[in-house]
Scaffold this motif. Sequence first.
Motif, short mmCIF file in Angstrom:
data_model
loop_
_atom_site.label_atom_id
_atom_site.label_comp_id
_atom_site.label_asym_id
_atom_site.label_seq_id
_atom_site.Cartn_x
_atom_site.Cartn_y
_atom_site.Cartn_z
N UNK A 69 0.80 -1.23 0.00
CA UNK A 69 0.00 0.00 0.00
C UNK A 69 0.83 1.28 0.00
N UNK A 70 2.15 1.18 0.06
CA UNK A 70 2.96 2.39 0.22
C UNK A 70 3.68 2.84 -1.05
N UNK A 71 3.60 2.07 -2.12
CA UNK A 71 4.32 2.48 -3.33
C UNK A 71 3.59 3.63 -4.03
N UNK A 72 4.32 4.34 -4.87
CA UNK A 72 3.75 5.45 -5.65
C UNK A 72 3.53 4.96 -7.08
N UNK A 73 2.29 4.60 -7.38
CA UNK A 73 1.99 3.99 -8.68
C UNK A 73 2.28 4.93 -9.83
N UNK A 74 1.98 6.21 -9.67
CA UNK A 74 2.19 7.17 -10.77
C UNK A 74 3.66 7.25 -11.15
N UNK A 94 -10.45 12.83 -5.76
CA UNK A 94 -10.95 11.47 -5.95
C UNK A 94 -12.31 11.44 -6.64
N UNK A 95 -13.22 12.31 -6.23
CA UNK A 95 -14.55 12.33 -6.83
C UNK A 95 -14.49 12.72 -8.30
N UNK A 115 -11.90 -0.75 -2.13
CA UNK A 115 -12.06 -0.45 -0.70
C UNK A 115 -11.40 0.86 -0.28
N UNK A 116 -10.30 1.23 -0.94
CA UNK A 116 -9.60 2.47 -0.60
C UNK A 116 -9.21 3.21 -1.87
N UNK A 141 -6.35 3.71 -7.21
CA UNK A 141 -5.34 4.32 -8.08
C UNK A 141 -4.30 3.31 -8.55
N UNK A 142 -3.86 2.43 -7.66
CA UNK A 142 -2.87 1.43 -8.07
C UNK A 142 -3.45 0.48 -9.11
#
Length: 319
Positions: free
Chosen positions: A52-57, A250-251, A287-288, A293-294
């Motif tokens: 959960x901590x990586x930066x996908x972008x 997000x929205x 869920x999050x 995003x990932x």
Amino acid sequence: MGINLFTNRQTKNPLNALLLLTDGQDNENHNYTQLMQTLPSGVQCHTFGYGSDHTASLLVRIAEQGNGGTFTYIDEQEAIGSAFAMALGGLFTCVAQQVHVNIEFTGAYKITHVHSNYKYEPEQLPSTNLNIKLHDLNAEEKRNLVFQLYVPKTDNNEQNVDMTSQLPMSVTQSTEEIQLFENQIIGNVTVIYMDPNTGRTITTNPVSFNLVRGSHPPDELLRVNHILDIQRNRVETAHALERAMAEDNYRQSRAILKAQVDKIKASVSAQDPFCQKLIKDLEYHYPTERDYRSSQHNTYMCHTTERGTYMPSSNTSTR
């Protein structure tokens, strides 16, 4: 350090790749764009984001700048082996390297827009010529190039001319012969690639683009092409995902995907199984926000490169 190994090595393998796995964020500030420019042209960089901590972008950007690599989101520890197995399996089944597609049109026919996300030259359009870089092609993979072509209108007062013979048509010719004259060759396409087994550069025989004109075209030529519409939905979905992932709110990000879902549902190919999977993936509620995003970054890369990777079970359109 990994790039240095490629640049300083004494011998070279026919297939090369750099695999980057991370489970966190970079603690130091690096110029990754400049760094990836030092990666040899024959080496692709594939990135993997775990947890959960990586930066996908960032990982997506590194992969894109890494000679057309892929990004894979690994959502659970048990999937690490599968993710790397898929990447390595693709490398071992490579059938063509450094693939270039050369498209040439004649006369006033010009390419005005390229919708596929592959690099091409010249970047300034319209142009009668186009060179598209597709990088490597693995077994059972295919690439779809979607572009728009300017077609000049005909002058009804002019004589119909066969583009091959350039001889005026006779008034005594039959309807079948007239139809043949209206089927014109307006350009051609060739593919240049390197055979990974022999290292030889191969150029395919030209394949022509044929344009059929007629005052009363058959109904099937007036309908939206189903296969083309599917590819248009795929390409536009990739563009929508790119915009959505760049949107911090997000929205608003979800709203971009909702608008794309509405476009797919209104399209001719909406009921196609692949388009139904696109809709399902875009509408899925994670869920999050980080999972959202990932996962959607992963979906974006798969549809942009037309290359499958390991995907969380929630995704269906890239399988």
